[in-house]
Enzyme design. Structure first.
Site, mmCIF file in Angstrom:
data_model
loop_
_atom_site.group_PDB
_atom_site.id
_atom_site.type_symbol
_atom_site.label_atom_id
_atom_site.label_comp_id
_atom_site.label_asym_id
_atom_site.label_seq_id
_atom_site.Cartn_x
_atom_site.Cartn_y
_atom_site.Cartn_z
ATOM 1 N N ASP A 1 -32.856 0.225 -35.365
ATOM 2 C CA ASP A 1 -31.659 1.078 -35.360
ATOM 3 C C ASP A 1 -31.330 1.580 -36.768
ATOM 4 O OD1 ASP A 1 -29.530 2.369 -34.217
ATOM 5 O OD2 ASP A 1 -28.248 0.597 -34.098
ATOM 6 N N ARG B 1 -30.970 14.214 -38.061
ATOM 7 C CA ARG B 1 -31.333 12.918 -37.475
ATOM 8 C C ARG B 1 -32.844 12.802 -37.220
ATOM 9 N NH1 ARG B 1 -27.512 9.916 -35.353
ATOM 10 N NH2 ARG B 1 -29.019 9.148 -33.833
ATOM 11 N N ASN C 1 -30.050 6.409 -24.270
ATOM 12 C CA ASN C 1 -30.452 7.445 -25.222
ATOM 13 C C ASN C 1 -30.776 8.783 -24.534
ATOM 14 O OD1 ASN C 1 -32.207 5.058 -27.370
ATOM 15 N ND2 ASN C 1 -30.123 5.837 -27.575
ATOM 16 N N GLU D 1 -33.392 -16.666 -31.071
ATOM 17 C CA GLU D 1 -32.644 -16.652 -32.332
ATOM 18 C C GLU D 1 -32.397 -15.193 -32.723
ATOM 19 O OE1 GLU D 1 -31.470 -19.314 -33.833
ATOM 20 O OE2 GLU D 1 -32.414 -20.608 -32.319
HETATM 21 C C1 IPE Z 1 -30.409 0.951 -29.339
HETATM 22 O O1 IPE Z 1 -29.900 1.744 -30.366
HETATM 23 C C2 IPE Z 1 -31.615 1.590 -28.758
HETATM 24 C C3 IPE Z 1 -32.761 1.688 -29.627
HETATM 25 C C4 IPE Z 1 -32.898 1.197 -30.845
HETATM 26 C C5 IPE Z 1 -33.883 2.374 -29.080
HETATM 27 P P1 IPE Z 1 -28.668 2.707 -30.116
HETATM 28 O O2 IPE Z 1 -28.374 3.337 -31.442
HETATM 29 O O3 IPE Z 1 -28.948 3.623 -28.998
HETATM 30 O O4 IPE Z 1 -27.531 1.688 -29.695
HETATM 31 P P2 IPE Z 1 -25.956 1.831 -29.681
HETATM 32 O O5 IPE Z 1 -25.643 3.049 -28.893
HETATM 33 O O6 IPE Z 1 -25.515 1.974 -31.103
HETATM 34 O O7 IPE Z 1 -25.461 0.569 -29.080
HETATM 35 C C1 IPE Z 2 -32.535 4.271 -33.707
HETATM 36 O O1 IPE Z 2 -31.805 5.000 -34.616
HETATM 37 C C2 IPE Z 2 -33.518 5.101 -32.909
HETATM 38 C C3 IPE Z 2 -33.113 5.336 -31.523
HETATM 39 C C4 IPE Z 2 -32.061 4.854 -30.937
HETATM 40 C C5 IPE Z 2 -33.967 6.193 -30.732
HETATM 41 P P1 IPE Z 2 -30.523 5.819 -34.205
HETATM 42 O O2 IPE Z 2 -30.955 7.202 -33.834
HETATM 43 O O3 IPE Z 2 -29.716 5.119 -33.194
HETATM 44 O O4 IPE Z 2 -29.733 5.877 -35.589
HETATM 45 P P2 IPE Z 2 -28.171 5.706 -35.823
HETATM 46 O O5 IPE Z 2 -27.754 4.437 -35.151
HETATM 47 O O6 IPE Z 2 -27.525 6.905 -35.236
HETATM 48 O O7 IPE Z 2 -28.036 5.633 -37.305
HETATM 49 MG MG MG Z 3 -28.269 3.719 -33.319
#
Ligand code: IPE
Ligand code: IPE
Ligand code: MG
Length: 249
Positions: A21, A34, A69, A208
């Site tokens: 993430d 992004r 997503n 963990e």
């Molecule tokens: C979780 O990340 C899903 C992945 C890393 C693929 P998100 O960024 O989608 O999660 P939330 O929405 O912050 O909980």
């Molecule tokens: C994780 O990074 C990748 C996916 C969820 C596909 P994010 O796209 O969620 O990045 P943030 O959380 O918006 O920074």
């Molecule tokens: Mg995220």
């Protein structure tokens, strides 16, 4: 801890799961969009796969795209799917050469045909591999996975293939996408978020958890070794007392 201190230990996690993430925030901090962050994130994926194989991790599960997503903007979804296909095109040869097996868990029926077929190709090519097992959670939701398992079990019971009295934790696990894969001993989430976001809820019952502020594109070998070193310091009690554990040693 360095690689040489970790490698070869007999108490290493067999299975590590990672919620990758923070790509979006990483890009935003740099004034980029992004998608730029997702592209950089792909580099971190490669590094963690290589490091896992070097250390001797048996199973590595990466959360690449959640069911939730799908609600992101179309251009971001398209870019993520494009990156998935690109990674498969670039990395399949390396997976095969290193005897790595690829599996995908999740609602793959929602993927476009080109993405699904590209993945299927690599899954089939690596099916016989006996080295590290890489599991990609794509279009994945743990609640979806459990609901599907409940459906499949009911179907088998109604057809007389399974008996109601046979339903237990072991049987339920065998109906999940992770059937045959041991539960992860360690779950890592980057970017400082302290939640599971619908990831492996059944499988992490005794896992963990390790959270780091590092954003996914910045996550490298040192961060990975640090997470593993942290895991190695913990006492996993599984409901027992500390004294019971030392008596059994
Ligand atoms: C979780 O990340 C899903 C992945 C890393 C693929 P998100 O960024 O989608 O999660 P939330 O929405 O912050 O909980
Ligand atoms: C994780 O990074 C990748 C996916 C969820 C596909 P994010 O796209 O969620 O990045 P943030 O959380 O918006 O920074
Ligand atoms: Mg995220």
């Amino acid at each position: 801890m360095t690689l040489s201190e970790i490698k070869g230990r007999d108490d290493l996690p067999r299975h590590i799961a990672i919620i990758m993430d923070g790509n979006g925030r990483w890009a935003k901090q740099r004034g980029e969009n992004r998608i730029y962050g997702h592209r950089q994130g792909a580099g971190a994926v490669r590094e963690v796969i290589e490091a896992s194989a070097e250390i001797g991790i048996g199973y590595l599960t990466l959360y690449a795209f959640s069911t939730e997503n799908w609600n992101r903007p179309d251009d971001e979804i398209d870019a993520l799917m494009g990156l998935m296909v690109k990674s498969m095109n670039d990395e399949t040869k390396t997976l095969v050469e290193n005897n790595m097996k690829l599996s995908v868990i999740g609602d793959v029926g929602r993927l476009t045909e080109d993405v699904r077929l590209r993945l299927q190709d690599t899954v089939e090519l690596t099916a016989g591999a006996t080295g590290m097992h890489l599991i990609v959670a794509l279009s994945y939701s743990s609640r979806w996975e459990m609901a599907e398992a409940a459906k499949a079990i009911s179907r088998d019971v109604s057809r007389g293939l399974t008996d109601l009295s046979d339903i237990d934790e072991k049987l339920f696990s065998s109906y999940l996408g992770t059937s045959g894969i041991p539960d992860p001993e360690l779950l890592i989430r980057t970017s400082g978020e302290l939640r599971l976001s619908n990831f492996l809820l059944w499988q992490v019952a005794y896992t963990e958890l390790y959270f780091t502020e590092t954003l996914w594109p910045d996550f490298g070998r040192d961060d990975y070794y640090m997470a593993i070193a942290d895991y190695l310091k913990r006492e996993r009690r599984f409901g027992l007392t500390s004294e019971q554990l030392s008596d059994n040693k």
